[in-house]
Design an enzyme around this catalytic site. Structure first.
Site, PDB file in Angstrom:
ATOM      1  N   ARG A  56       0.933  -1.161   0.003  1.00  0.00           N
ATOM      2  CA  ARG A  56       0.194  -0.098  -0.008  1.00  0.00           C
ATOM      3  C   ARG A  56       0.789   1.192   0.077  1.00  0.00           C
ATOM      4  NH1 ARG A  56      -2.452  -3.857  -0.367  1.00  0.00           N
ATOM      5  NH2 ARG A  56      -2.552  -2.695  -2.444  1.00  0.00           N
ATOM      6  N   GLN A  86     -11.102   8.958   7.375  1.00  0.00           N
ATOM      7  CA  GLN A  86     -10.755   7.664   7.543  1.00  0.00           C
ATOM      8  C   GLN A  86      -9.473   6.953   6.858  1.00  0.00           C
ATOM      9  OE1 GLN A  86     -14.826   5.203   7.740  1.00  0.00           O
ATOM     10  NE2 GLN A  86     -15.246   7.339   6.706  1.00  0.00           N
ATOM     11  N   ASP A  89      -4.155   7.394   3.891  1.00  0.00           N
ATOM     12  CA  ASP A  89      -3.126   8.016   2.930  1.00  0.00           C
ATOM     13  C   ASP A  89      -2.741   9.364   3.504  1.00  0.00           C
ATOM     14  OD1 ASP A  89      -5.858   8.244   0.781  1.00  0.00           O
ATOM     15  OD2 ASP A  89      -4.669   9.927   1.778  1.00  0.00           O
ATOM     16  N   HIS A 104      -8.281   6.333  11.369  1.00  0.00           N
ATOM     17  CA  HIS A 104      -7.667   4.848  11.149  1.00  0.00           C
ATOM     18  C   HIS A 104      -6.338   4.919  10.938  1.00  0.00           C
ATOM     19  CE1 HIS A 104     -12.056   4.165   9.865  1.00  0.00           C
ATOM     20  NE2 HIS A 104     -12.120   4.468  11.115  1.00  0.00           N
ATOM     21  N   GLY A 177     -17.159  10.743  -0.135  1.00  0.00           N
ATOM     22  CA  GLY A 177     -16.498   9.512  -0.587  1.00  0.00           C
ATOM     23  C   GLY A 177     -16.509   8.387   0.538  1.00  0.00           C
ATOM     24  N   THR A 178     -17.341   8.358   1.260  1.00  0.00           N
ATOM     25  CA  THR A 178     -17.506   7.140   2.375  1.00  0.00           C
ATOM     26  C   THR A 178     -18.926   6.268   2.204  1.00  0.00           C
ATOM     27  OG1 THR A 178     -17.595   6.419   4.530  1.00  0.00           O
ATOM     28  CG2 THR A 178     -18.097   8.626   4.149  1.00  0.00           C
TER      29      THR A 178
HETATM   30  N1  APR Z   1     -15.396  10.276  -5.474  1.00  0.00           N
HETATM   31  C1  APR Z   1     -16.203  10.270  -4.446  1.00  0.00           C
HETATM   32  N2  APR Z   1     -16.647   9.261  -4.006  1.00  0.00           N
HETATM   33  C2  APR Z   1     -16.214   7.943  -4.502  1.00  0.00           C
HETATM   34  C3  APR Z   1     -15.619   7.900  -5.661  1.00  0.00           C
HETATM   35  C4  APR Z   1     -15.185   9.345  -6.270  1.00  0.00           C
HETATM   36  N3  APR Z   1     -14.373   9.239  -7.529  1.00  0.00           N
HETATM   37  N4  APR Z   1     -15.507   6.778  -6.053  1.00  0.00           N
HETATM   38  C5  APR Z   1     -15.971   5.843  -5.204  1.00  0.00           C
HETATM   39  N5  APR Z   1     -16.744   6.636  -4.285  1.00  0.00           N
HETATM   40  C6  APR Z   1     -17.304   6.349  -3.103  1.00  0.00           C
HETATM   41  C7  APR Z   1     -18.197   5.053  -3.171  1.00  0.00           C
HETATM   42  O1  APR Z   1     -19.443   5.224  -3.909  1.00  0.00           O
HETATM   43  C8  APR Z   1     -18.455   4.622  -1.801  1.00  0.00           C
HETATM   44  O2  APR Z   1     -19.659   5.108  -1.318  1.00  0.00           O
HETATM   45  O3  APR Z   1     -16.351   6.026  -2.022  1.00  0.00           O
HETATM   46  C9  APR Z   1     -17.200   5.182  -1.048  1.00  0.00           C
HETATM   47  C10 APR Z   1     -16.074   4.106  -0.636  1.00  0.00           C
HETATM   48  O4  APR Z   1     -16.756   3.394   0.362  1.00  0.00           O
HETATM   49  P1  APR Z   1     -15.719   2.244   1.117  1.00  0.00           P
HETATM   50  O5  APR Z   1     -14.846   1.781   0.041  1.00  0.00           O
HETATM   51  O6  APR Z   1     -16.481   1.580   2.093  1.00  0.00           O
HETATM   52  O7  APR Z   1     -14.693   3.090   1.837  1.00  0.00           O
HETATM   53  P2  APR Z   1     -14.853   4.129   3.234  1.00  0.00           P
HETATM   54  O8  APR Z   1     -16.367   4.195   3.580  1.00  0.00           O
HETATM   55  O9  APR Z   1     -13.749   5.008   3.496  1.00  0.00           O
HETATM   56  O10 APR Z   1     -14.475   2.799   4.310  1.00  0.00           O
HETATM   57  C11 APR Z   1     -14.364   2.830   5.702  1.00  0.00           C
HETATM   58  O11 APR Z   1     -13.585   0.607   6.332  1.00  0.00           O
HETATM   59  O12 APR Z   1     -12.242  -0.877   5.464  1.00  0.00           O
HETATM   60  C12 APR Z   1     -12.345   0.049   6.603  1.00  0.00           C
HETATM   61  O13 APR Z   1     -10.728   1.129   7.576  1.00  0.00           O
HETATM   62  C13 APR Z   1     -11.041   1.117   6.389  1.00  0.00           C
HETATM   63  O14 APR Z   1     -11.509   3.322   6.464  1.00  0.00           O
HETATM   64  C14 APR Z   1     -11.919   2.408   5.810  1.00  0.00           C
HETATM   65  C15 APR Z   1     -13.168   2.137   6.321  1.00  0.00           C
END
Ligand code: APR
Length: 234
Positions: A56, A86, A89, A104, A177-178
């Site tokens: 990573r 969260q 990076d 995190h 973006g979560t």
């Molecule tokens: N711009 C904005 N959002 C985006 C983009 C983009 N270009 N591409 C994807 N997304 C959105 C997706 O629609 C989704 O809702 O980003 C989100 C990613 O969700 P996850 O993969 O679940 O990531 P996250 O919510 O940050 O995960 C939370 O889970 O695995 C653990 O510790 C890890 O911090 C992480 C936590």
């Protein structure tokens, strides 16, 4: 200056080429989350953990902040911007954002396995390995092994209290973006003062209450749309 508190997730860094976790072809499709991101996985196979975060880290140093990161850094000219992320990076910091709280952990850091307050930023001359990768043999200046400075599942989230305090002070709250499935990060929405404007930028947004303004765009485009909206209002 108005205080904007911005909670970001993996989607914030997607346009920098860093995979999200739960999207199609997301990280958790290719790796067993229990093996590479849980306390039990670390106890079971710490070598796998070092290898996973080394990969990573190599990916991160080859990535660049995207238009969304850069626009949030620029926003500091007009607003008091506090980012709560969260993401492990360092793309917010590399884009120039000055207030970034990591919930995190941080990929570019490792810490002693015996004294968690002993944290080292890679590359670090004090460690037996001077580069960006660590292993079970890596030792800190006290002769102790190190582990990635990451919050694994089933481990406490030390910065959550600070994040809640900051969220309660927000004049404007933004989520970017979560998928809002991981707690306690996803609970921050509940601490926003009543009547505070809330925006959610995500191309595939999770379900949120109707008082949240959803901008169903990728981060780069969505952040710039939000900034023009905020500028019109101020
Ligand atoms: N711009 C904005 N959002 C985006 C983009 C983009 N270009 N591409 C994807 N997304 C959105 C997706 O629609 C989704 O809702 O980003 C989100 C990613 O969700 P996850 O993969 O679940 O990531 P996250 O919510 O940050 O995960 C939370 O889970 O695995 C653990 O510790 C890890 O911090 C992480 C936590």
């Amino acid at each position: 200056m108005k205080k904007i508190v911005i909670s970001t997730g993996a989607g914030m860094s997607a346009e920098s080429g860093i995979k999200t976790f739960r999207d199609n072809d997301g990280l958790w499709e290719n790796y067993n989350v229990q093996d590479v991101a849980s306390a039990e996985g670390y106890a079971r196979n710490p070598k796998l953990i070092h290898d996973f975060y080394n990969a990573r880290r190599t990916e991160l140093v080859n990535a660049k902040p995207n238009a969304g990161h850069l626009a949030l850094a620029e926003l500091e000219k007009d607003f008091d911007v506090q980012i709560i992320t969260q993401n492990i990076d360092n793309l917010h910091e590399r884009a120039g954002s000055t207030k970034v709280l990591h919930l995190h952990g941080e990929l570019m850091k490792v810490r002693s396995t015996t004294h968690e307050e002993r944290v080292y930023t890679l590359p670090c001359d004090q460690l037996s390995d001077k580069g960006l990768t660590t292993s079970l043999e890596t030792r800190d200046p006290y002769g102790d092994p190190v582990r990635p400075h990451i919050v694994f599942f089933n481990e406490p989230v030390p910065n959550i209290e600070k994040a809640i305090q900051l969220t309660m002070q927000a004049d404007i709250f933004v989520v970017i973006g979560t998928s809002l499935v991981v707690y306690p990060a996803a609970s921050l929405l509940q601490y926003v003062k009543r009547g505070t404007p809330i925006y959610y930028i995500d191309p595939r947004p999770a379900n949120v209450p109707d008082w949240v303004t959803v901008i169903d765009k990728p981060a780069g485009q969505g952040v710039n749309e939000l900034i023009s909206l905020l500028r019109k209002q101020s």
